[in-house]
Design a protein around this motif. Sequence first.
Motif, PDB file in Angstrom:
ATOM      1  N   ASN A 215      16.254  10.679  -3.962  1.00 17.36           N
ATOM      2  CA  ASN A 215      16.117   9.819  -5.138  1.00 17.36           C
ATOM      3  C   ASN A 215      14.843   8.985  -5.131  1.00 17.36           C
ATOM      4  O   ASN A 215      14.591   8.227  -6.055  1.00 17.36           O
ATOM      5  CB  ASN A 215      17.319   8.871  -5.234  1.00 17.36           C
ATOM      6  CG  ASN A 215      18.596   9.624  -5.521  1.00 17.36           C
ATOM      7  OD1 ASN A 215      18.567  10.655  -6.185  1.00 17.36           O
ATOM      8  ND2 ASN A 215      19.700   9.116  -5.014  1.00 17.36           N
ATOM      9  N   ARG A 216      14.051   9.098  -4.061  1.00 16.22           N
ATOM     10  CA  ARG A 216      12.822   8.308  -4.018  1.00 16.22           C
ATOM     11  C   ARG A 216      11.854   8.758  -5.099  1.00 16.22           C
ATOM     12  O   ARG A 216      11.782   9.934  -5.440  1.00 16.22           O
ATOM     13  CB  ARG A 216      12.133   8.427  -2.654  1.00 16.22           C
ATOM     14  CG  ARG A 216      12.810   7.629  -1.582  1.00 16.22           C
ATOM     15  CD  ARG A 216      12.068   7.730  -0.274  1.00 16.22           C
ATOM     16  NE  ARG A 216      10.786   7.013  -0.309  1.00 16.22           N
ATOM     17  CZ  ARG A 216       9.978   6.939   0.740  1.00 16.22           C
ATOM     18  NH1 ARG A 216      10.286   7.520   1.871  1.00 16.22           N
ATOM     19  NH2 ARG A 216       8.847   6.277   0.641  1.00 16.22           N
ATOM     20  N   THR A 217      11.117   7.795  -5.628  1.00 14.58           N
ATOM     21  CA  THR A 217      10.147   8.086  -6.673  1.00 14.58           C
ATOM     22  C   THR A 217       8.937   8.778  -6.049  1.00 14.58           C
ATOM     23  O   THR A 217       8.319   8.246  -5.140  1.00 14.58           O
ATOM     24  CB  THR A 217       9.691   6.788  -7.351  1.00 14.58           C
ATOM     25  OG1 THR A 217      10.842   6.047  -7.702  1.00 14.58           O
ATOM     26  CG2 THR A 217       8.858   7.086  -8.563  1.00 14.58           C
ATOM     27  N   GLN A 218       8.655   9.977  -6.532  1.00 12.46           N
ATOM     28  CA  GLN A 218       7.513  10.708  -6.001  1.00 12.46           C
ATOM     29  C   GLN A 218       6.671  11.208  -7.157  1.00 12.46           C
ATOM     30  O   GLN A 218       7.189  11.657  -8.160  1.00 12.46           O
ATOM     31  CB  GLN A 218       7.983  11.910  -5.193  1.00 12.46           C
ATOM     32  CG  GLN A 218       9.024  11.549  -4.161  1.00 12.46           C
ATOM     33  CD  GLN A 218       8.789  12.223  -2.834  1.00 12.46           C
ATOM     34  OE1 GLN A 218       8.287  13.326  -2.780  1.00 12.46           O
ATOM     35  NE2 GLN A 218       9.132  11.548  -1.773  1.00 12.46           N
ATOM     36  N   HIS A 219       5.402  11.142  -7.019  1.00 16.68           N
ATOM     37  CA  HIS A 219       4.523  11.673  -8.053  1.00 16.68           C
ATOM     38  C   HIS A 219       3.438  12.522  -7.417  1.00 16.68           C
ATOM     39  O   HIS A 219       2.744  12.064  -6.533  1.00 16.68           O
ATOM     40  CB  HIS A 219       3.883  10.531  -8.839  1.00 16.68           C
ATOM     41  CG  HIS A 219       4.831   9.905  -9.792  1.00 16.68           C
ATOM     42  ND1 HIS A 219       5.133  10.469 -11.011  1.00 16.68           N
ATOM     43  CD2 HIS A 219       5.570   8.777  -9.695  1.00 16.68           C
ATOM     44  CE1 HIS A 219       6.013   9.699 -11.624  1.00 16.68           C
ATOM     45  NE2 HIS A 219       6.295   8.665 -10.852  1.00 16.68           N
ATOM     46  N   SER A 227       2.890  13.318  -2.128  1.00 15.48           N
ATOM     47  CA  SER A 227       2.537  11.917  -1.971  1.00 15.48           C
ATOM     48  C   SER A 227       3.712  11.006  -2.312  1.00 15.48           C
ATOM     49  O   SER A 227       4.343  11.135  -3.345  1.00 15.48           O
ATOM     50  CB  SER A 227       1.378  11.592  -2.899  1.00 15.48           C
ATOM     51  OG  SER A 227       1.110  10.225  -2.851  1.00 15.48           O
ATOM     52  N   SER A 228       3.997  10.105  -1.433  1.00  8.48           N
ATOM     53  CA  SER A 228       5.103   9.202  -1.670  1.00  8.48           C
ATOM     54  C   SER A 228       4.549   7.788  -1.861  1.00  8.48           C
ATOM     55  O   SER A 228       3.885   7.259  -0.991  1.00  8.48           O
ATOM     56  CB  SER A 228       6.054   9.248  -0.486  1.00  8.48           C
ATOM     57  OG  SER A 228       7.175   8.467  -0.799  1.00  8.48           O
ATOM     58  N   ARG A 229       4.831   7.249  -3.051  1.00  3.71           N
ATOM     59  CA  ARG A 229       4.221   5.977  -3.410  1.00  3.71           C
ATOM     60  C   ARG A 229       5.214   4.820  -3.379  1.00  3.71           C
ATOM     61  O   ARG A 229       4.949   3.753  -3.894  1.00  3.71           O
ATOM     62  CB  ARG A 229       3.579   6.085  -4.797  1.00  3.71           C
ATOM     63  CG  ARG A 229       2.895   7.404  -5.018  1.00  3.71           C
ATOM     64  CD  ARG A 229       1.674   7.298  -5.881  1.00  3.71           C
ATOM     65  NE  ARG A 229       0.605   8.046  -5.254  1.00  3.71           N
ATOM     66  CZ  ARG A 229      -0.417   7.494  -4.630  1.00  3.71           C
ATOM     67  NH1 ARG A 229      -0.530   6.196  -4.540  1.00  3.71           N
ATOM     68  NH2 ARG A 229      -1.341   8.241  -4.094  1.00  3.71           N
ATOM     69  N   ASP A 257      10.398   2.728   5.546  1.00  2.00           N
ATOM     70  CA  ASP A 257       9.487   3.875   5.466  1.00  2.00           C
ATOM     71  C   ASP A 257       8.453   3.490   4.406  1.00  2.00           C
ATOM     72  O   ASP A 257       8.705   3.590   3.208  1.00  2.00           O
ATOM     73  CB  ASP A 257      10.312   5.107   5.054  1.00  2.00           C
ATOM     74  CG  ASP A 257       9.514   6.405   5.095  1.00  2.00           C
ATOM     75  OD1 ASP A 257       8.272   6.357   5.225  1.00  2.00           O
ATOM     76  OD2 ASP A 257      10.153   7.476   4.971  1.00  2.00           O
ATOM     77  N   LEU A 258       7.303   3.015   4.863  1.00  2.00           N
ATOM     78  CA  LEU A 258       6.288   2.487   3.943  1.00  2.00           C
ATOM     79  C   LEU A 258       5.628   3.598   3.135  1.00  2.00           C
ATOM     80  O   LEU A 258       5.570   4.751   3.572  1.00  2.00           O
ATOM     81  CB  LEU A 258       5.226   1.708   4.726  1.00  2.00           C
ATOM     82  CG  LEU A 258       5.694   0.408   5.371  1.00  2.00           C
ATOM     83  CD1 LEU A 258       4.675  -0.085   6.408  1.00  2.00           C
ATOM     84  CD2 LEU A 258       5.920  -0.670   4.317  1.00  2.00           C
ATOM     85  N   ALA A 259       5.115   3.240   1.972  1.00  2.00           N
ATOM     86  CA  ALA A 259       4.355   4.195   1.158  1.00  2.00           C
ATOM     87  C   ALA A 259       3.100   4.608   1.921  1.00  2.00           C
ATOM     88  O   ALA A 259       2.666   3.919   2.843  1.00  2.00           O
ATOM     89  CB  ALA A 259       3.969   3.547  -0.161  1.00  2.00           C
ATOM     90  N   ASN A 279      -0.526  -1.471  -6.636  1.00  2.00           N
ATOM     91  CA  ASN A 279       0.649  -2.214  -6.199  1.00  2.00           C
ATOM     92  C   ASN A 279       1.077  -1.870  -4.780  1.00  2.00           C
ATOM     93  O   ASN A 279       1.560  -2.717  -4.055  1.00  2.00           O
ATOM     94  CB  ASN A 279       1.822  -1.980  -7.151  1.00  2.00           C
ATOM     95  CG  ASN A 279       1.716  -2.872  -8.372  1.00  2.00           C
ATOM     96  OD1 ASN A 279       1.107  -3.936  -8.284  1.00  2.00           O
ATOM     97  ND2 ASN A 279       2.278  -2.443  -9.473  1.00  2.00           N
ATOM     98  N   ILE A 280       0.904  -0.609  -4.410  1.00  2.00           N
ATOM     99  CA  ILE A 280       1.237  -0.242  -3.033  1.00  2.00           C
ATOM    100  C   ILE A 280       0.321  -0.983  -2.085  1.00  2.00           C
ATOM    101  O   ILE A 280       0.750  -1.563  -1.113  1.00  2.00           O
ATOM    102  CB  ILE A 280       1.094   1.277  -2.812  1.00  2.00           C
ATOM    103  CG1 ILE A 280       2.285   1.969  -3.452  1.00  2.00           C
ATOM    104  CG2 ILE A 280       1.051   1.614  -1.339  1.00  2.00           C
ATOM    105  CD1 ILE A 280       2.014   3.387  -3.793  1.00  2.00           C
ATOM    106  N   ASN A 281      -0.947  -1.014  -2.450  1.00  2.00           N
ATOM    107  CA  ASN A 281      -1.870  -1.746  -1.596  1.00  2.00           C
ATOM    108  C   ASN A 281      -1.488  -3.212  -1.536  1.00  2.00           C
ATOM    109  O   ASN A 281      -1.632  -3.847  -0.505  1.00  2.00           O
ATOM    110  CB  ASN A 281      -3.296  -1.582  -2.099  1.00  2.00           C
ATOM    111  CG  ASN A 281      -3.813  -0.203  -1.757  1.00  2.00           C
ATOM    112  OD1 ASN A 281      -3.204   0.498  -0.950  1.00  2.00           O
ATOM    113  ND2 ASN A 281      -4.918   0.175  -2.376  1.00  2.00           N
TER     114      ASN A 281
END
Length: 351
Positions: A215-219, A227-229, A257-259, A279-281
Amino acid sequence: RSGSTQNMSANIKVVVRVRPSNEREMEMNNRIVVDVVDDRMLVFDPKEEVPAFFYQGVQQPNKNFLKRANKELKFVFDHVCGPNATNQDVFEMTTKDILTSLMEGYNCSVFVYGATGAGKTFTMIGNQQHPGITYLTMEHLFYTINSFGTDREFDIGVSYIEVYNENVYDLLKPSSTPLQLREDAKYGVMVAGMTLNNIKTARELLNMLENGNKNRTQHPTDANAESSRSHAVFQVYVKMRYKTSSQLRIVKLSMIDLAGSERASATGCVGDRFKEGANINKSLLSLGNCINKLADGSSYIPYRDSKLTRLLKDSLGGNCKTVMIANVSPSSISYEDTYNTLKYAARANKI
Ligand code: ADP
Ligand code: MG
């Protein structure tokens, strides 16, 4: 060194894990740029043996003058896990010990940091054959609890959420509506309305984690299709009731589990994707800032700067134990990412 610096030093452990080369890297005729020297030291970008070139029996000067010099940087960490290390080995070196602190009543946190593809999720979640450190830690938690005998009663609740684009979502009950953070007198920082599943054995976790992870958001991005953000945050709430006093205590273990730590600019993203990157940064940056401030013994820690640090406010610093696992690829293909990850980890290790 101030007292608080020394205190923090005992409370954060930095471990680097170098994964094995994969097929793609080997096909691309890569060079190994991480040399694991022993269980505490590695050399990044080691010197290469340049084969001597002889002409009519006389050794010729090295003509390869265009090649840049190797950095040959030595790094020392609390522990280095080489490409042959199993998830069980990593568990023994990282989270096994922190359960003692947890049982004494201190919140604990574990992070996996690194670029996409470096092995963060393999380390945290793993697969059926190689369960990751989340499962191994929970198995050990139940073992520990059962060895306590009858003076305490335990109740274990687990949650799995993600921080994506500075919003919090439930991975156990997917919805597009973000959840709000709140402070609770008993539970500390809490996510209002999140699922908290009661479990009695570690086995019950396996499917939960696997499904949650799906269910993790992946793009997909140009740089890496997987890539997992998002930051995935697994939390364990341990409720302990002492039978003699009927006193209740709640402690929390957070495993994050960090982006991917690769730079937004390197992935060629624009528009929405770029905003995600920024935002990840922001969350990664403010996590780094908080850790550095804790190290300096600062009285002001900027927890409020990002969702991730607000969420972990009561699990970082003070007497909380923290483990940072930095994942890297050994291949020259990931040269810059690996270099940046090692520098980030070295900063945390200086604490
Ligand atoms: P990340 O979560 O950092 O993006 P992954 O954990 O998904 O990276 O790892 C990328 C790929 O490499 C996956 O196919 C994973 O199974 C594999 N991998 C990572 N670490 C290891 C390891 N130590 N041993 C074997 N395979 C690994
Ligand atoms: Mg991952």
